[in-house]
Design an enzyme around this catalytic site. Sequence first.
Site, PDB file in Angstrom:
ATOM      1  N   HIS A 249     -77.944  -4.049 -26.011  1.00  0.00           N
ATOM      2  CA  HIS A 249     -78.977  -4.979 -26.607  1.00  0.00           C
ATOM      3  C   HIS A 249     -80.076  -5.896 -25.494  1.00  0.00           C
ATOM      4  CE1 HIS A 249     -75.610  -6.169 -23.471  1.00  0.00           C
ATOM      5  NE2 HIS A 249     -76.018  -7.147 -23.434  1.00  0.00           N
TER       6      HIS A 249
ATOM      7  N   HIS B 269     -82.282  -9.142 -24.622  1.00  0.00           N
ATOM      8  CA  HIS B 269     -82.267 -10.513 -24.690  1.00  0.00           C
ATOM      9  C   HIS B 269     -83.576 -10.895 -24.937  1.00  0.00           C
ATOM     10  CE1 HIS B 269     -77.791 -10.631 -22.788  1.00  0.00           C
ATOM     11  NE2 HIS B 269     -77.891  -9.868 -22.242  1.00  0.00           N
TER      12      HIS B 269
HETATM   13  P1  AMP Z   1     -75.344  -8.005 -20.778  1.00  0.00           P
HETATM   14  O1  AMP Z   1     -73.866  -6.997 -21.507  1.00  0.00           O
HETATM   15  O2  AMP Z   1     -74.517  -9.033 -19.391  1.00  0.00           O
HETATM   16  O3  AMP Z   1     -76.412  -8.246 -21.290  1.00  0.00           O
HETATM   17  O4  AMP Z   1     -74.556  -9.550 -21.456  1.00  0.00           O
HETATM   18  C1  AMP Z   1     -73.549  -9.463 -23.183  1.00  0.00           C
HETATM   19  C2  AMP Z   1     -74.390 -10.982 -23.737  1.00  0.00           C
HETATM   20  O5  AMP Z   1     -73.637 -10.622 -24.930  1.00  0.00           O
HETATM   21  C3  AMP Z   1     -73.948 -12.036 -23.101  1.00  0.00           C
HETATM   22  O6  AMP Z   1     -74.737 -12.785 -23.071  1.00  0.00           O
HETATM   23  C4  AMP Z   1     -72.635 -12.911 -23.601  1.00  0.00           C
HETATM   24  O7  AMP Z   1     -72.622 -14.083 -24.061  1.00  0.00           O
HETATM   25  C5  AMP Z   1     -73.070 -11.686 -24.630  1.00  0.00           C
HETATM   26  N1  AMP Z   1     -71.906 -12.377 -26.170  1.00  0.00           N
HETATM   27  C6  AMP Z   1     -70.441 -11.188 -25.795  1.00  0.00           C
HETATM   28  N2  AMP Z   1     -70.194 -11.577 -26.607  1.00  0.00           N
HETATM   29  C7  AMP Z   1     -70.645 -12.149 -27.674  1.00  0.00           C
HETATM   30  C8  AMP Z   1     -70.321 -11.975 -29.916  1.00  0.00           C
HETATM   31  N3  AMP Z   1     -69.106 -11.567 -30.278  1.00  0.00           N
HETATM   32  N4  AMP Z   1     -71.074 -12.539 -29.977  1.00  0.00           N
HETATM   33  C9  AMP Z   1     -72.213 -12.882 -29.192  1.00  0.00           C
HETATM   34  N5  AMP Z   1     -72.433 -12.698 -28.609  1.00  0.00           N
HETATM   35  C10 AMP Z   1     -71.669 -12.461 -27.431  1.00  0.00           C
END
Ligand code: AMP
Length: 138
Positions: A101, A103
Amino acid sequence: MSAADCIFCKIAARELPAQIVYEDADTLAFLDINPVNPGHTLVIPKKHSADVFEIDDADWIAVMRTSRIVAHALEKALKTDGINLGMNNRAGAGQVVFHAHVHVMPRFKGDPHSLWPGKPYAEGEFAATGEKIRGALN
Ligand code: AMP
Ligand code: ZN
């Protein structure tokens, strides 16, 4: 983690709720639940891959294309002063959800250089922010 246990695959399959702001055949964009600023959006390939090392070229290009579409929408909808694009790959880089993903993070003049960690939306703000961004995409 297999695709069957993956929360972002479940969001793509509509098995978990999300504020989806954009989608096309290969990608989905939805609000991060702990945004660094309101409108912080995650862009994923619909097909599971773990990270930048695993994603195939077609999905990578599709995710980049959608990230830019979302950046334009955030600027228009939220009057951002700038946008950061970011991606964490592997646990050693802080990746927590192992479905690739990007950001897309709205920035505003005067906000702190590092906005991590994000914090949850206030009641009602989550849906309203999603609506505002979807509005900029039409
Ligand atoms: P990272 O893997 O470090 O890039 O972070 C994962 C991101 O996903 C974090 O910023 C979380 O806040 C976000 N996140 C986790 N679960 C959900 C969800 N169910 N819906 C939207 N965002 C999420
Ligand atoms: Zn997945």
